[in-house]
Design a protein around this motif. Structure first.
Motif, PDB file in Angstrom:
ATOM      1  N   ILE A   3      52.352  69.042  53.278  1.00 22.94           N
ATOM      2  CA  ILE A   3      52.613  69.499  54.653  1.00 22.94           C
ATOM      3  C   ILE A   3      52.635  71.049  54.712  1.00 22.94           C
ATOM      4  N   THR A   4      52.325  71.645  55.556  1.00 19.54           N
ATOM      5  CA  THR A   4      52.217  73.198  55.337  1.00 19.54           C
ATOM      6  C   THR A   4      52.447  73.774  56.566  1.00 19.54           C
ATOM      7  N   ALA A   5      52.836  75.199  56.585  1.00 20.44           N
ATOM      8  CA  ALA A   5      53.079  75.896  57.590  1.00 20.44           C
ATOM      9  C   ALA A   5      51.602  76.932  57.808  1.00 20.44           C
ATOM     10  N   GLN A   6      51.081  76.751  59.059  1.00 20.92           N
ATOM     11  CA  GLN A   6      49.868  77.523  59.286  1.00 20.92           C
ATOM     12  C   GLN A   6      49.979  78.359  60.663  1.00 20.92           C
ATOM     13  N   ASN A   7      49.403  79.583  60.547  1.00 19.93           N
ATOM     14  CA  ASN A   7      49.187  80.131  61.570  1.00 19.93           C
ATOM     15  C   ASN A   7      47.587  80.306  62.086  1.00 19.93           C
ATOM     16  N   HIS A   8      47.292  79.589  63.259  1.00 23.43           N
ATOM     17  CA  HIS A   8      45.688  79.282  63.254  1.00 23.43           C
ATOM     18  C   HIS A   8      45.447  80.500  64.294  1.00 23.43           C
ATOM     19  N   GLY A   9      45.696  81.682  63.940  1.00 21.65           N
ATOM     20  CA  GLY A   9      45.237  83.120  64.678  1.00 21.65           C
ATOM     21  C   GLY A   9      43.714  83.367  64.245  1.00 21.65           C
ATOM     22  N   PHE A  10      43.350  82.506  63.346  1.00 18.44           N
ATOM     23  CA  PHE A  10      41.946  82.706  62.738  1.00 18.44           C
ATOM     24  C   PHE A  10      41.584  81.421  62.066  1.00 18.44           C
ATOM     25  N   ARG A  11      40.195  81.252  62.112  1.00 16.34           N
ATOM     26  CA  ARG A  11      39.719  79.992  61.189  1.00 16.34           C
ATOM     27  C   ARG A  11      38.454  80.324  60.363  1.00 16.34           C
ATOM     28  N   VAL A  12      38.341  79.774  59.197  1.00 14.02           N
ATOM     29  CA  VAL A  12      37.094  79.886  58.221  1.00 14.02           C
ATOM     30  C   VAL A  12      36.124  79.051  58.685  1.00 14.02           C
ATOM     31  N   ASP A  13      34.864  79.361  58.879  1.00 18.48           N
ATOM     32  CA  ASP A  13      33.567  78.416  59.192  1.00 18.48           C
ATOM     33  C   ASP A  13      33.034  77.729  57.970  1.00 18.48           C
ATOM     34  N   PRO A  14      33.442  76.463  57.434  1.00 18.20           N
ATOM     35  CA  PRO A  14      32.976  76.028  56.283  1.00 18.20           C
ATOM     36  C   PRO A  14      31.442  75.915  56.130  1.00 18.20           C
ATOM     37  N   ARG A  15      30.600  75.875  57.282  1.00 21.92           N
ATOM     38  CA  ARG A  15      29.315  76.132  57.384  1.00 21.92           C
ATOM     39  C   ARG A  15      28.687  77.202  56.540  1.00 21.92           C
ATOM     40  N   SER A  16      29.381  78.218  56.651  1.00 17.05           N
ATOM     41  CA  SER A  16      29.177  79.382  55.885  1.00 17.05           C
ATOM     42  C   SER A  16      29.277  79.336  54.363  1.00 17.05           C
ATOM     43  N   PHE A  17      29.887  78.308  53.683  1.00 11.72           N
ATOM     44  CA  PHE A  17      30.172  78.346  52.481  1.00 11.72           C
ATOM     45  C   PHE A  17      28.976  78.126  51.294  1.00 11.72           C
ATOM     46  N   GLU A  18      28.242  77.427  51.795  1.00 14.78           N
ATOM     47  CA  GLU A  18      26.927  77.006  51.146  1.00 14.78           C
ATOM     48  C   GLU A  18      26.248  78.310  50.594  1.00 14.78           C
ATOM     49  N   LYS A  19      25.972  79.468  51.329  1.00 19.96           N
ATOM     50  CA  LYS A  19      25.027  80.483  51.027  1.00 19.96           C
ATOM     51  C   LYS A  19      26.137  81.406  50.320  1.00 19.96           C
ATOM     52  N   LEU A  20      27.387  81.260  50.347  1.00 18.48           N
ATOM     53  CA  LEU A  20      28.218  82.112  49.534  1.00 18.48           C
ATOM     54  C   LEU A  20      28.633  81.403  48.227  1.00 18.48           C
ATOM     55  N   GLY A  21      28.278  80.328  48.036  1.00 19.07           N
ATOM     56  CA  GLY A  21      28.668  79.567  46.633  1.00 19.07           C
ATOM     57  C   GLY A  21      30.093  79.087  46.567  1.00 19.07           C
ATOM     58  N   LEU A  22      30.585  78.538  47.815  1.00 15.31           N
ATOM     59  CA  LEU A  22      31.765  78.147  48.016  1.00 15.31           C
ATOM     60  C   LEU A  22      31.738  76.695  48.446  1.00 15.31           C
ATOM     61  N   VAL A  23      33.105  76.248  48.166  1.00 18.50           N
ATOM     62  CA  VAL A  23      33.321  74.394  48.646  1.00 18.50           C
ATOM     63  C   VAL A  23      34.497  74.571  49.241  1.00 18.50           C
ATOM     64  N   GLU A  24      34.732  73.988  50.193  1.00 18.74           N
ATOM     65  CA  GLU A  24      35.794  73.483  50.867  1.00 18.74           C
ATOM     66  C   GLU A  24      36.805  72.575  50.294  1.00 18.74           C
ATOM     67  N   THR A  25      38.003  73.071  49.931  1.00 19.55           N
ATOM     68  CA  THR A  25      38.921  72.186  49.027  1.00 19.55           C
ATOM     69  C   THR A  25      39.946  71.442  49.670  1.00 19.55           C
ATOM     70  N   HIS A  26      40.436  71.961  51.029  1.00 18.89           N
ATOM     71  CA  HIS A  26      41.388  71.588  51.642  1.00 18.89           C
ATOM     72  C   HIS A  26      41.171  71.532  53.186  1.00 18.89           C
ATOM     73  N   VAL A  27      41.409  70.513  54.124  1.00 19.68           N
ATOM     74  CA  VAL A  27      41.117  70.243  55.514  1.00 19.68           C
ATOM     75  C   VAL A  27      42.400  70.126  56.207  1.00 19.68           C
TER      76      VAL A  27
END
Length: 68
Positions: A3-27
């Motif tokens: 359970i977390t506190a979040q501020n959704h003033g922005f978001r990251v597009d996980p579709r951009s991860f592949e070309k950056l060499g990243l993987v989504e770890t939390h949703v």
């Protein structure tokens, strides 16, 4: 699950991860936004929320141990 506190003033597009060499770890289960990511080949990671939010101060210690 955390359970977390979040501020959704922005978001990251996980579709951009592949070309950056990243993987989504939390949703976010409420709205499907990315809550964290990690590099596939480098020892770096991040979370997009406040890891010390309720219900307790020790729920995210695994993140700090991983960082150390």
């Amino acid at each position: 699950m955390e359970i977390t506190a979040q501020n959704h003033g922005f978001r990251v597009d996980p579709r951009s991860f592949e070309k950056l060499g990243l993987v989504e770890t939390h949703v976010n289960l409420n709205d499907g936004t990315c809550g964290g990511d990690a590099a596939r080949e480098l020892p770096i990671f991040s979370v997009q929320y406040h890891p010390e939010a309720s219900p307790g101060p020790h729920d995210s210690h695994y993140l700090f141990r991983r960082f150390r």
